[in-house]
Design an enzyme around this catalytic site. Structure first.
Site, short mmCIF file in Angstrom:
data_model
loop_
_atom_site.label_atom_id
_atom_site.label_comp_id
_atom_site.label_asym_id
_atom_site.label_seq_id
_atom_site.Cartn_x
_atom_site.Cartn_y
_atom_site.Cartn_z
N SER A 89 0.79 -1.24 0.00
CA SER A 89 0.00 0.00 0.00
C SER A 89 0.82 1.29 0.00
O SER A 89 0.25 2.37 -0.11
CB SER A 89 -0.95 0.01 1.20
N LYS A 132 0.18 3.79 -2.77
CA LYS A 132 -0.84 4.85 -2.76
C LYS A 132 -0.22 6.25 -2.77
O LYS A 132 -0.87 7.20 -3.20
CB LYS A 132 -1.76 4.68 -1.55
N SER A 172 -5.87 3.72 4.42
CA SER A 172 -5.32 2.89 3.34
C SER A 172 -6.42 2.16 2.59
O SER A 172 -6.28 0.99 2.22
CB SER A 172 -4.30 1.88 3.90
N LYS A 191 3.04 6.73 5.08
CA LYS A 191 2.19 5.64 4.61
C LYS A 191 2.79 4.27 4.93
O LYS A 191 3.97 4.04 4.72
CB LYS A 191 2.00 5.77 3.10
#
Length: 441
Positions: free
Chosen positions: A74, A77, A138, A265
């Site tokens: 993720s 992203k 997320s 993140k």
């Protein structure tokens, strides 16, 4: 069940961090401090790869296998968000614009085994709500919906992602979707000619390049990545209380008072393990760290944050910053040779400022430079007169003596614009003739 799981995660993480001996990082964490705690003078990073860099210049402060290409899950992203913010700033998307969810995206979003907010087919949500869900929680379906809103289809968005990655110098990037799931997990949003287990991959250095570019171009992203808890669509059937997966934020289970973390993140998958791109600002100095493939023994495992803390504490305990202000000079670029000018050299200064990190046992005189002149302003490898006052005539390529890590992009220098402090006037015809005759002998 998810709420109970989060409570357990918090308790386990807090106990693990306490047992891990946070007191070992007791030295003052300011980049200007000259103190060095023995326990953090090196980094025994327990992850496949990692890197720590200055958030503005990309100066590398720590490196472990940073060029190794690995699944990033993720953390993908952040590249998608870069393109979403591009679209918002160009006017292509508006924050209050509604995005309607198609069946394929809804199927991904309704999968409770994945990080998601429960988007429903045929329903519409604002760009802002989907953006916040993507960064804070997320949410996989949310970022896929935004990708389609930007490019028209998931594959068209992947094409844009690949092009943007190339522009940013992410040389190892392999990209198949906007969210970081496997090709099988995104279902009809994926590719029929790609194996189901395929997922996005790139290196820690590539991820650092992305994070540096994102923060330099769109620093407002930190307003969202620093949010610990927020409701998605509160008061509706889709209401979801989102809790940030970045446990290093203030007040969450892996926070550490001496590290002011406000992003960025996480990323987790079976193939990727536990990943985290973090950023902290201490004493006016912001750094970015990337951890790839830390341990992930369970959903409560705080290993990625512990390894991030090691890197961040190492940097702030063992380095200090030196600021070169606009108008200052650097050894190696104080003057340039001239051609056909009244004076044989011209004084030069930095057009803009620069901050460099040096180890606590180093001095500012370790900073050095070479000059690169603009080709159109040169003749005989010198600055061709006439040149107006304050003209940018090239760059000072600045480096640190003895530095083996350099900067992102596999370069040992960083370029700062260089200008002349006064007009470089052309010598009269008699002076030029005399110099030509002397040169013959």
């Amino acid at each position: 069940m998810k709420r109970l799981k989060q409570v357990v995660m918090g308790l386990v993480t807090a106990m693990t961090l306490f047992a891990g001996g946070l007191s070992s990082f007791s030295a003052p964490l300011t980049a200007q401090a000259a103190t060095t705690s023995t326990s953090s003078s090196t980094v025994n990073l327990k992850a496949k790869a990692g890197i720590a860099v200055d958030a503005t210049t990309g100066q590398i402060l720590y490196d472990k296998n940073s060029d190794q290409v690995l699944p990033v899950a993720s953390m993908t992203k952040l590249l998608s968000i870069y393109l979403v913010l591009d679209a918002v700033h160009s006017g292509k998307l508006k924050w209050n614009q509604k995005v309607t969810i198609n069946k394929a995206t809804a199927k991904v979003a309704q999968n409770t085994n994945l990080s998601n907010v429960p988007l429903r087919s045929g329903h519409s949500y604002t760009v802002k709500a989907l953006y916040q869900a993507s960064l804070i929680y997320s949410a996989n379906g949310a970022i896929e919906a935004l990708g389609i809103a930007v490019a028209g289809s998931p594959h068209a968005f992947v094409t844009q992602m690949r092009a943007q990655a190339k522009k940013l110098g992410m040389t190892g990037a392999k990209i198949y979707n906007a969210c970081g799931l496997t090709n099988k997990q995104v279902g009809k949003l994926g590719y029929t000619n790609v194996a189901g287990s395929t997922e996005n991959e790139w290196s820690a250095a590539d991820q650092a390049k992305l994070a540096v570019a994102l923060l330099n171009k769109y620093p407002e992203v930190l307003k969202t990545t620093s949010i610990t808890k927020q409701w998605f669509e509160k008061g509706t059937a889709d209401a979801t209380k989102m809790e940030n997966w970045n446990w290093m934020l203030k007040g969450l289970s892996a926070s550490y008072s001496k590290l002011h973390v406000d992003g960025l993140k996480t990323g987790t998958s079976d193939a990727a393990g536990a990943n985290f791109t973090g950023t902290a600002h201490n004493g006016g100095n912001r750094i970015i760290t990337v951890v790839l493939h830390a341990a992930h023994k369970s959903e409560t495992d705080p290993a990625r944050f512990q390894q991030t803390q090691k890197m961040m504490s190492y940097v702030y305990n063992n380095f200090k910053t030196v600021s070169l202000k606009a108008g200052s000079q650097v050894t190696g670029s104080k003057t340039v040779k001239t051609n056909d000018a009244k004076e044989k050299t011209a004084k030069t200064v930095l057009t803009s400022g620069l901050k460099l990190w040096i180890r606590n046992d180093q001095v500012a005189s370790n900073i050095q430079s070479t000059t690169k002149l603009k080709a159109k302003l040169t003749k005989n490898k010198a600055l061709e007169a006439p040149v107006s006052k304050n003209t940018e005539i090239g760059t000072a390529n600045i480096s640190l003596k003895g530095d083996k890590l350099g900067f992102l992009g596999n370069t040992k220098t960083t370029a700062v614009p260089l200008k002349v402090t006064k007009a470089v006037e052309k010598a009269n015809i008699f002076v030029r003739m005399w110099r030509a005759i002397v040169a013959l002998f």
